[in-house]
Design a protein around this motif. Structure first.
Motif, PDB file in Angstrom:
ATOM      1  N   SER A 105       0.817  -1.203   0.000  1.00  0.00           N
ATOM      2  CA  SER A 105       0.000   0.000   0.000  1.00  0.00           C
ATOM      3  C   SER A 105       0.856   1.261   0.000  1.00  0.00           C
ATOM      4  O   SER A 105       0.621   2.185  -0.777  1.00  0.00           O
ATOM      5  N   SER A 106       1.855   1.303   0.864  1.00  0.00           N
ATOM      6  CA  SER A 106       2.699   2.496   0.928  1.00  0.00           C
ATOM      7  C   SER A 106       3.498   2.663  -0.350  1.00  0.00           C
ATOM      8  O   SER A 106       3.668   3.777  -0.839  1.00  0.00           O
ATOM      9  N   ALA A 108       2.689   1.731  -3.428  1.00  0.00           N
ATOM     10  CA  ALA A 108       1.825   2.180  -4.518  1.00  0.00           C
ATOM     11  C   ALA A 108       1.408   3.637  -4.339  1.00  0.00           C
ATOM     12  O   ALA A 108       1.428   4.423  -5.286  1.00  0.00           O
ATOM     13  N   LYS A 109       1.037   4.010  -3.116  1.00  0.00           N
ATOM     14  CA  LYS A 109       0.541   5.366  -2.862  1.00  0.00           C
ATOM     15  C   LYS A 109       1.634   6.417  -2.992  1.00  0.00           C
ATOM     16  O   LYS A 109       1.447   7.451  -3.612  1.00  0.00           O
ATOM     17  N   LYS A 110       2.754   6.174  -2.370  1.00  0.00           N
ATOM     18  CA  LYS A 110       3.806   7.191  -2.299  1.00  0.00           C
ATOM     19  C   LYS A 110       4.652   7.266  -3.563  1.00  0.00           C
ATOM     20  O   LYS A 110       5.121   8.329  -3.935  1.00  0.00           O
ATOM     21  N   LYS A 112       3.810   5.896  -6.694  1.00  0.00           N
ATOM     22  CA  LYS A 112       3.038   5.887  -7.946  1.00  0.00           C
ATOM     23  C   LYS A 112       3.602   4.869  -8.939  1.00  0.00           C
ATOM     24  O   LYS A 112       3.703   5.143 -10.137  1.00  0.00           O
TER      25      LYS A 112
END
Length: 121
Positions: A105-106, A108-110, A112
């Motif tokens: 999750s981190s 993918a989110k941070k 990109k």
């Protein structure tokens, strides 16, 4: 020749070869090669991909220090110029699944970039 897609792989202490529950509190270890389940991952990804770093962390350590571990994970992906992030497999195992989910999750989110986690194989 086309450049290979650079992969960073997260696994826990067990799949990283550092032991079981007795070593679940180890901190972060970075290897510049596929390790443990990453050997099968590298084979299955094929010749267009290269695991450039394996991020190994104890299950207890990531569960107790999630934010800090995820920050260091992001720094590691940046350092190795990762283009794909893979977490796990978690193999339906409690804290390992939490670690894989938080890491993917981190990432993918941070960053990109594509991130995937396998929690049950």
């Amino acid at each position: 020749m086309t450049e290979k897609i650079r992969v960073v792989h997260y696994i826990n202490q067990f799949y990283g070869g550092y032991g079981g529950e007795d070593t679940a509190s180890i901190g972060i270890v970075i290897k510049e090669e596929p390790v443990g389940t990453g050997l099968a991952l590298a084979k299955n990804l094929g010749e267009n991909y290269e695991i450039v770093a394996t991020f190994i962390c104890g299950d207890n350590y990531i569960a107790e220090n999630t934010d800090e571990v995820c920050r260091q994970l992001i720094d590691t992906v940046k350092k190795y110029k990762g283009q794909l992030f893979v977490a796990g497999a978690g193999f339906n195992a409690g804290k390992n699944g939490i670690g894989c989910g938080a890491a993917a999750s981190s990432g993918a989110k941070k960053l990109k970039i594509p991130a995937v986690s396998s929690l049950f194989a």
